[in-house]
Design an enzyme around this catalytic site. Structure first.
Site, short mmCIF file in Angstrom:
data_model
loop_
_atom_site.label_atom_id
_atom_site.label_comp_id
_atom_site.label_asym_id
_atom_site.label_seq_id
_atom_site.Cartn_x
_atom_site.Cartn_y
_atom_site.Cartn_z
N GLU A 1 110.34 67.27 72.23
CA GLU A 1 111.76 67.56 72.49
C GLU A 1 112.33 68.53 71.46
O GLU A 1 112.01 68.46 70.28
CB GLU A 1 112.55 66.25 72.43
CG GLU A 1 114.06 66.42 72.58
CD GLU A 1 114.84 65.17 72.20
OE1 GLU A 1 116.04 65.14 72.49
OE2 GLU A 1 114.25 64.24 71.61
N LYS B 1 118.64 67.80 80.55
CA LYS B 1 118.86 66.37 80.34
C LYS B 1 120.15 65.91 81.00
O LYS B 1 121.19 66.56 80.87
CB LYS B 1 118.87 66.06 78.84
CG LYS B 1 118.87 64.57 78.51
CD LYS B 1 118.75 64.37 77.00
CE LYS B 1 118.66 62.89 76.66
NZ LYS B 1 118.58 62.67 75.19
N CYS C 1 113.86 62.13 75.53
CA CYS C 1 114.26 61.11 74.57
C CYS C 1 114.54 59.79 75.27
O CYS C 1 113.72 59.30 76.04
CB CYS C 1 115.47 61.60 73.78
SG CYS C 1 115.91 60.57 72.36
#
Length: 531
Positions: free
Chosen positions: A286, A351, A406
């Site tokens: 990430e 995201k 995440c």
């Protein structure tokens, strides 16, 4: 046992508070990386006794006593299970150390209102018989579900994870999901509390014996469900996961651009492991760069030089949209980008579920923070923007990908994109904020359980670990440890047909909760709460 129950139930003042906080804190030992299942009994059994001891002169006072006991229990549970969040405030201690108490104590204090609600709801349904065990399972599961959904949700260390780590026990998630495991965890963990009742031995032992039988049944189902042999890998795919193990304080300094790229490129160019097959897909973690990769042609050229013909890189990277008229900067997204051997970005996933206060701050709080001369964790003006919807990530040579960044992977079912079912869960993350603490282990265990729920393999690449390839039964095929540096070469396991949980969604959970509620109501022959 009866003496212990009486001491817990009849305790008052600071002794009652100590029992609540201590029993909650013990429960954290049932979570990763410890996975001590006996801690579940040592936590939930006293919790049930505390609700037993919440009888007061009026209904309102009884509910207040149960609510306070639940809050104290939850505070102990969350402080002991989430203390590692404080490590993030020490990464840039000169700017954030002042906020450490708010993270270590403030967040648990807020989260504790969920079990407080659960204890109060259980008290409303309470009886003097075994039905109170069902009332407790119903109420505490409802409170855990609310914790996972309200205020953007935070289902971290949900009680069902106590059963979601063992390879055999976790297979039940394919039938009932995480929150179904939570119902079972409470029923099993609190069952010994009924040994302390004044009822005949047959009635006292019924719940603990049934709980032991249920645990054995889950283990037996798990052993039956998992195949003995490894699954045949997906043809034509060889993965290379790169784990650079960069400390967080060094990672996001643009001045380290060249050093970081050299490290990534050197690690990724290592000779093939074991089988000698060259990787077809290289994966980086990430937010891998302290710069905008899509606006850095020199670095894209370096990546093109790294990649052999037909090889693709899948990497986390921040990206920015072009500014709209009148704007100085565009919107920033935490993304996963796919790059081919010419250095061309073929596609992105942005995201959707951002981390509050980590990736964005509500506007009114952001203004206040800046007025105080402080700043948020993310070095991006205004923080990241969430994507409007989930889409499948298309990567040449890979089956359709359900991408997660995440902690998106801790939300059961939420990460599944619209449209046809993907065949792979990809999770890129950066747990360097939390160092060598239980946090990264907890994060990995929760992502791993998604494989069992969905019947999909998991490919997880983390900056500091744990990076791993997991098959759709939750078995770790290959992994790199926390704090390690290197690359991991592995084949991709195939997906299996959707498990029952993936097909029916929340139907099973709803049915389990209704059964618990009906059982609790059926045993309310004697009202415990005064009218």
């Amino acid at each position: 046992m009866k003496t212990l129950s009486q001491r817990a139930a009849l305790a008052t003042g600071w002794r009652r508070g100590l029992v609540a906080v201590a029993s909650g804190a013990v429960g954290a030992l049932a979570m990763p990386p410890f996975g001590a299942l006996p801690a579940l009994f040592l936590s939930l059994t006293p919790a049930l006794w505390l609700i037993d001891g919440s009888v007061r002169d009026t209904r309102r006072e009884s509910l207040k006593a149960a609510t306070l006991a639940g809050w104290l229990w939850g505070f102990g549970y969350f402080v002991a299970g989430l203390w590692w969040l404080g490590a993030a405030f020490l990464v840039e201690a000169d700017q954030f150390a002042w906020a450490l108490p708010f993270g270590v104590l403030g967040l648990p204090a807020l989260l504790a209102f969920f079990p407080a609600f659960g204890f109060a709801l259980a008290r409303l349904l309470w009886s003097s018989g075994p039905g109170r065990l069902c009332a407790f399972a119903f109420a505490l599961t409802v409170s855990e579900w609310l914790r996972g959904h309200l205020f953007t949700g935070f289902p971290w260390n949900t009680l069902g994870m106590a059963l979601g780590q063992n390879p055999w026990l976790m297979q039940s998630a394919s039938l009932v999901g995480l929150y179904g495991l939570t119902v079972l965890a409470v029923l099993i963990g609190a069952a010994p509390a009924l040994l302390a009742s004044d009822r005949p031995a047959r009635e006292r032992w019924a719940a603990p014996v049934l709980a032991a039988a249920l645990l054995a049944l889950m283990a037996g189902f798990g052993a039956w469900r998992m195949p003995d042999a490894p699954l045949p890998p997906v043809s034509g795919v060889r993965l290379r996961l790169m784990q650079p193990n960069l400390p967080q304080d060094a990672k996001f300094h643009p001045g380290n651009r060249e050093a970081i790229m050299r490290r990534y490129l050197t690690l990724s160019a290592a000779a093939p492991q074991e089988s000698g097959r060259d990787p077809t897909h290289i994966i980086w973690p990430e937010s891998a760069f302290p710069f905008l990769l899509h606006r850095s042609p020199a670095q894209l050229n370096q990546i093109a030089t790294l990649l052999a013909p037909g090889t693709h890189l899948v990497t986390g990277a921040a990206r920015m949209d072009d500014p709209l008229p009148g704007e100085e900067v565009g919107k920033f997204f935490n993304a996963i980008q796919v790059i081919d051997d010419r250095g061309t970005i073929l596609g992105s996933y942005d995201k959707v579920h951002l981390v509050p206060f980590g990736e964005y701050v509500p506007a009114f709080l952001d203004t206040l923070i800046r007025a105080m001369g402080l700043r948020q964790f993310v070095h991006i003006p205004g923080g990241f923007e969430p994507s409007a919807r989930r889409t499948t990530l298309a990567v040449p040579g890979l089956p359709p990908v359900a991408a997660t960044i995440c902690y998106e992977a801790i939300f059961p079912g939420e990460f599944m994109p619209e449209g046809p079912r993907p065949q792979l869960i990809l999770n890129v993350t950066n747990d360097a904020w939390f160092g060598n603490t239980p946090g990264p282990y907890q994060h990995f265990a929760q992502a791993r359980l998604r494989s069992v729920e969905e019947g999909l393999p998991l490919v997880r690449d983390a900056n500091t670990g744990i990076s791993a390839v997991v098959d759709p039964y939750g078995r770790v095929i290959a992994s790199l440890p926390l704090g390690g540096e290197g690359v991991l070469d592995a084949d991709l396991p195939p997906a299996i047909p959707p498990p029952f949980q993936a097909r029916v969604g929340t139907f099973v959970l709803t049915a389990m909760l209704l059964i618990c509620l009906m059982a609790a109501m059926a045993h309310r022959r004697r009202r415990v709460l005064p009218s």
